[in-house]
Scaffold this motif. Structure first.
Motif, PDB file in Angstrom:
ATOM      1  N   VAL A 139      60.812 -16.576  36.413  1.00  0.00           N
ATOM      2  CA  VAL A 139      61.330 -17.021  35.111  1.00  0.00           C
ATOM      3  C   VAL A 139      60.163 -16.984  34.128  1.00  0.00           C
ATOM      4  O   VAL A 139      59.002 -17.144  34.532  1.00  0.00           O
ATOM      5  CB  VAL A 139      61.930 -18.446  35.189  1.00  0.00           C
ATOM      6  CG1 VAL A 139      63.112 -18.471  36.134  1.00  0.00           C
ATOM      7  CG2 VAL A 139      60.894 -19.484  35.603  1.00  0.00           C
ATOM      8  N   ILE A 140      60.463 -16.727  32.865  1.00  0.00           N
ATOM      9  CA  ILE A 140      59.407 -16.620  31.857  1.00  0.00           C
ATOM     10  C   ILE A 140      59.662 -17.693  30.796  1.00  0.00           C
ATOM     11  O   ILE A 140      60.720 -17.706  30.156  1.00  0.00           O
ATOM     12  CB  ILE A 140      59.380 -15.213  31.243  1.00  0.00           C
ATOM     13  CG1 ILE A 140      59.265 -14.162  32.354  1.00  0.00           C
ATOM     14  CG2 ILE A 140      58.220 -15.091  30.261  1.00  0.00           C
ATOM     15  CD1 ILE A 140      59.293 -12.724  31.875  1.00  0.00           C
ATOM     16  N   VAL A 141      58.689 -18.602  30.670  1.00  0.00           N
ATOM     17  CA  VAL A 141      58.897 -19.818  29.878  1.00  0.00           C
ATOM     18  C   VAL A 141      57.838 -19.918  28.779  1.00  0.00           C
ATOM     19  O   VAL A 141      56.629 -19.842  29.059  1.00  0.00           O
ATOM     20  CB  VAL A 141      58.833 -21.066  30.797  1.00  0.00           C
ATOM     21  CG1 VAL A 141      59.047 -22.335  29.990  1.00  0.00           C
ATOM     22  CG2 VAL A 141      59.868 -20.951  31.918  1.00  0.00           C
ATOM     23  N   ASN A 142      58.300 -20.111  27.553  1.00  0.00           N
ATOM     24  CA  ASN A 142      57.392 -20.307  26.418  1.00  0.00           C
ATOM     25  C   ASN A 142      56.584 -21.587  26.636  1.00  0.00           C
ATOM     26  O   ASN A 142      57.142 -22.620  27.021  1.00  0.00           O
ATOM     27  CB  ASN A 142      58.223 -20.405  25.128  1.00  0.00           C
ATOM     28  CG  ASN A 142      57.368 -20.267  23.892  1.00  0.00           C
ATOM     29  OD1 ASN A 142      56.368 -20.963  23.719  1.00  0.00           O
ATOM     30  ND2 ASN A 142      57.764 -19.351  23.025  1.00  0.00           N
ATOM     31  N   LYS A 143      55.282 -21.498  26.366  1.00  0.00           N
ATOM     32  CA  LYS A 143      54.414 -22.656  26.604  1.00  0.00           C
ATOM     33  C   LYS A 143      54.756 -23.840  25.706  1.00  0.00           C
ATOM     34  O   LYS A 143      54.386 -24.968  26.011  1.00  0.00           O
ATOM     35  CB  LYS A 143      52.945 -22.260  26.392  1.00  0.00           C
ATOM     36  CG  LYS A 143      52.418 -21.325  27.461  1.00  0.00           C
ATOM     37  CD  LYS A 143      51.004 -20.870  27.120  1.00  0.00           C
ATOM     38  CE  LYS A 143      50.512 -19.856  28.127  1.00  0.00           C
ATOM     39  NZ  LYS A 143      49.241 -19.224  27.710  1.00  0.00           N
ATOM     40  N   ASN A 179      57.830 -24.827  25.106  1.00  0.00           N
ATOM     41  CA  ASN A 179      59.079 -25.448  25.552  1.00  0.00           C
ATOM     42  C   ASN A 179      58.801 -26.740  26.309  1.00  0.00           C
ATOM     43  O   ASN A 179      57.812 -26.835  27.050  1.00  0.00           O
ATOM     44  CB  ASN A 179      59.858 -24.497  26.484  1.00  0.00           C
ATOM     45  CG  ASN A 179      60.501 -23.358  25.722  1.00  0.00           C
ATOM     46  OD1 ASN A 179      60.361 -23.255  24.512  1.00  0.00           O
ATOM     47  ND2 ASN A 179      61.184 -22.485  26.437  1.00  0.00           N
ATOM     48  N   ARG A 180      59.688 -27.714  26.176  1.00  0.00           N
ATOM     49  CA  ARG A 180      59.541 -28.971  26.922  1.00  0.00           C
ATOM     50  C   ARG A 180      59.556 -28.710  28.422  1.00  0.00           C
ATOM     51  O   ARG A 180      58.972 -29.461  29.202  1.00  0.00           O
ATOM     52  CB  ARG A 180      60.680 -29.935  26.547  1.00  0.00           C
ATOM     53  CG  ARG A 180      60.671 -30.353  25.092  1.00  0.00           C
ATOM     54  CD  ARG A 180      61.832 -31.264  24.757  1.00  0.00           C
ATOM     55  NE  ARG A 180      63.130 -30.658  25.012  1.00  0.00           N
ATOM     56  CZ  ARG A 180      64.287 -31.226  24.732  1.00  0.00           C
ATOM     57  NH1 ARG A 180      64.308 -32.423  24.176  1.00  0.00           N
ATOM     58  NH2 ARG A 180      65.431 -30.610  24.985  1.00  0.00           N
ATOM     59  N   SER A 181      60.273 -27.656  28.837  1.00  0.00           N
ATOM     60  CA  SER A 181      60.392 -27.340  30.259  1.00  0.00           C
ATOM     61  C   SER A 181      59.045 -26.951  30.878  1.00  0.00           C
ATOM     62  O   SER A 181      58.841 -27.141  32.086  1.00  0.00           O
ATOM     63  CB  SER A 181      61.346 -26.153  30.457  1.00  0.00           C
ATOM     64  OG  SER A 181      62.601 -26.428  29.902  1.00  0.00           O
ATOM     65  N   HIS A 182      58.151 -26.401  30.062  1.00  0.00           N
ATOM     66  CA  HIS A 182      56.922 -25.817  30.606  1.00  0.00           C
ATOM     67  C   HIS A 182      56.074 -26.818  31.399  1.00  0.00           C
ATOM     68  O   HIS A 182      55.762 -26.580  32.581  1.00  0.00           O
ATOM     69  CB  HIS A 182      56.130 -25.150  29.476  1.00  0.00           C
ATOM     70  CG  HIS A 182      55.036 -24.276  29.956  1.00  0.00           C
ATOM     71  ND1 HIS A 182      53.798 -24.765  30.318  1.00  0.00           N
ATOM     72  CD2 HIS A 182      54.985 -22.938  30.170  1.00  0.00           C
ATOM     73  CE1 HIS A 182      53.033 -23.766  30.716  1.00  0.00           C
ATOM     74  NE2 HIS A 182      53.727 -22.644  30.637  1.00  0.00           N
ATOM     75  N   MET A 227      66.694 -25.467  30.043  1.00  0.00           N
ATOM     76  CA  MET A 227      66.532 -24.537  28.912  1.00  0.00           C
ATOM     77  C   MET A 227      67.311 -23.261  29.188  1.00  0.00           C
ATOM     78  O   MET A 227      67.279 -22.712  30.294  1.00  0.00           O
ATOM     79  CB  MET A 227      65.055 -24.206  28.655  1.00  0.00           C
ATOM     80  CG  MET A 227      64.302 -23.683  29.856  1.00  0.00           C
ATOM     81  SD  MET A 227      62.728 -22.887  29.442  1.00  0.00           S
ATOM     82  CE  MET A 227      63.261 -21.211  29.090  1.00  0.00           C
ATOM     83  N   THR A 228      68.011 -22.796  28.183  1.00  0.00           N
ATOM     84  CA  THR A 228      68.740 -21.527  28.283  1.00  0.00           C
ATOM     85  C   THR A 228      67.733 -20.394  28.374  1.00  0.00           C
ATOM     86  O   THR A 228      66.728 -20.388  27.659  1.00  0.00           O
ATOM     87  CB  THR A 228      69.629 -21.367  27.032  1.00  0.00           C
ATOM     88  OG1 THR A 228      70.536 -22.474  27.008  1.00  0.00           O
ATOM     89  CG2 THR A 228      70.391 -20.062  27.043  1.00  0.00           C
ATOM     90  N   ALA A 229      67.984 -19.428  29.272  1.00  0.00           N
ATOM     91  CA  ALA A 229      67.011 -18.348  29.467  1.00  0.00           C
ATOM     92  C   ALA A 229      67.689 -17.059  29.941  1.00  0.00           C
ATOM     93  O   ALA A 229      68.569 -17.089  30.800  1.00  0.00           O
ATOM     94  CB  ALA A 229      65.964 -18.766  30.485  1.00  0.00           C
TER      95      ALA A 229
HETATM   96  C1  LIG Z   1      70.276 -16.457  24.884  1.00  0.00           C
HETATM   97  C2  LIG Z   1      68.948 -17.179  24.913  1.00  0.00           C
HETATM   98  C3  LIG Z   1      67.968 -16.799  25.827  1.00  0.00           C
HETATM   99  C4  LIG Z   1      66.730 -17.456  25.879  1.00  0.00           C
HETATM  100  N1  LIG Z   1      65.804 -17.057  26.804  1.00  0.00           N
HETATM  101  C5  LIG Z   1      64.622 -17.707  26.881  1.00  0.00           C
HETATM  102  C6  LIG Z   1      63.675 -17.347  27.892  1.00  0.00           C
HETATM  103  O1  LIG Z   1      63.920 -16.478  28.727  1.00  0.00           O
HETATM  104  N2  LIG Z   1      62.474 -18.002  27.902  1.00  0.00           N
HETATM  105  C7  LIG Z   1      62.159 -18.978  26.985  1.00  0.00           C
HETATM  106  O2  LIG Z   1      61.048 -19.540  27.046  1.00  0.00           O
HETATM  107  N3  LIG Z   1      63.064 -19.373  26.035  1.00  0.00           N
HETATM  108  C8  LIG Z   1      64.270 -18.768  25.982  1.00  0.00           C
HETATM  109  N4  LIG Z   1      65.204 -19.162  25.048  1.00  0.00           N
HETATM  110  C9  LIG Z   1      64.873 -20.270  24.137  1.00  0.00           C
HETATM  111  C10 LIG Z   1      65.066 -21.653  24.795  1.00  0.00           C
HETATM  112  O3  LIG Z   1      66.358 -21.790  25.355  1.00  0.00           O
HETATM  113  C11 LIG Z   1      64.883 -22.760  23.750  1.00  0.00           C
HETATM  114  O4  LIG Z   1      63.603 -22.648  23.141  1.00  0.00           O
HETATM  115  C12 LIG Z   1      65.069 -24.159  24.340  1.00  0.00           C
HETATM  116  O5  LIG Z   1      65.303 -25.073  23.286  1.00  0.00           O
HETATM  117  C13 LIG Z   1      63.882 -24.643  25.142  1.00  0.00           C
HETATM  118  O6  LIG Z   1      64.223 -25.922  25.657  1.00  0.00           O
HETATM  119  P1  LIG Z   1      63.128 -26.996  26.095  1.00  0.00           P
HETATM  120  O7  LIG Z   1      62.126 -27.100  24.962  1.00  0.00           O
HETATM  121  O8  LIG Z   1      63.910 -28.278  26.290  1.00  0.00           O
HETATM  122  O9  LIG Z   1      62.490 -26.521  27.365  1.00  0.00           O
HETATM  123  C14 LIG Z   1      66.450 -18.513  24.976  1.00  0.00           C
HETATM  124  C15 LIG Z   1      67.439 -18.916  24.050  1.00  0.00           C
HETATM  125  C16 LIG Z   1      68.673 -18.249  24.026  1.00  0.00           C
HETATM  126  C17 LIG Z   1      69.727 -18.701  23.037  1.00  0.00           C
END
Ligand SMILES: Cc1cc2nc3c(=O)[nH]c(=O)nc-3n(C[C@H](O)[C@H](O)[C@H](O)COP(=O)(O)O)c2cc1C
Length: 168
Positions: free
Chosen positions: A55-59, A61-64, A38-40
């Motif tokens: 790292v701070i991850v949205n709950k 997100n698939r990564s969580h 996931m981009t972060a």
């Molecule tokens: C520039 C940028 C920065 C991001 N930073 C974060 C972050 O720090 N934490 C987060 O949870 N999502 C962040 N996101 C959103 C995730 O990249 C996005 O929700 C992603 O699809 C999650 O992938 P996953 O569901 O496969 O884990 C960011 C997106 C962009 C474009």
């Protein structure tokens, strides 16, 4: 203006957050044969002793759940040439590593080829805050190149020279 939390205007909070300039990273993770990234931008150095980053991850997100179950993640610091990779890993594509050149690190996490730098971490602390979890990881492997980093500011991808121009 719409108030979103404790009287703080939501739009203004988001506008202020867009003033934070940041590296663009891909947080990679693996659980069994499942690989994800996931981009972060919410990535930060914590301490040198022990070497650690958060790292701070949205709950949602698939990564969580992958990071939580495996107890590991890698931070791939993207290089300037990797804007397409930033877009790719922000878009929840199916089987995201099928089109990406990578190697497997000592934690099992994917290490993206051509990145500016990376660290691999084992999770040593988790803090839940609202919609997100802060994962603090102790660094167990790292590497770096001489590349130029990809930055993000004001909702746009940018390069370091633009920041240096302010001092020209
Ligand atoms: C520039 C940028 C920065 C991001 N930073 C974060 C972050 O720090 N934490 C987060 O949870 N999502 C962040 N996101 C959103 C995730 O990249 C996005 O929700 C992603 O699809 C999650 O992938 P996953 O569901 O496969 O884990 C960011 C997106 C962009 C474009």
């Amino acid at each position: 203006m719409k108030k979103c939390f404790k009287n703080i205007p939501c739009d203004q909070f988001k506008a202020v957050m867009r003033r934070f300039a940041a590296n663009v990273n891909v947080i990679t993770s693996a659980d069994g044969g499942l690989l994800n990234g996931m981009t972060a931008t919410a990535v930060c150095s914590v301490t040198a002793e022990p070497p650690s980053v958060l790292v701070i991850v949205n709950k949602t997100n698939r990564s969580h759940p992958i990071i939580r179950n495996s107890g590991a993640f890698a931070v791939n610091v993207l290089s300037l040439a990797q804007q397409d990779i930033a877009l790719h890993f922000a878009s929840r594509v199916a089987d995201p590593f099928s089109t990406i050149d990578f190697s497997v690190g000592k934690t099992g996490c994917p290490i993206i080829a051509g990145s500016d730098a990376h660290v691999e971490c084992v999770v040593i602390k988790e803090v839940e805050l609202g919609t997100h979890t802060i994962f603090v990881g102790e660094v167990v492997a790292s590497d770096l190149s001489d590349g130029e980093p990809l930055l993000y500011h004001g909702g746009q991808y940018r390069r370091l020279e633009q920041a240096q121009d302010a001092f020209a």
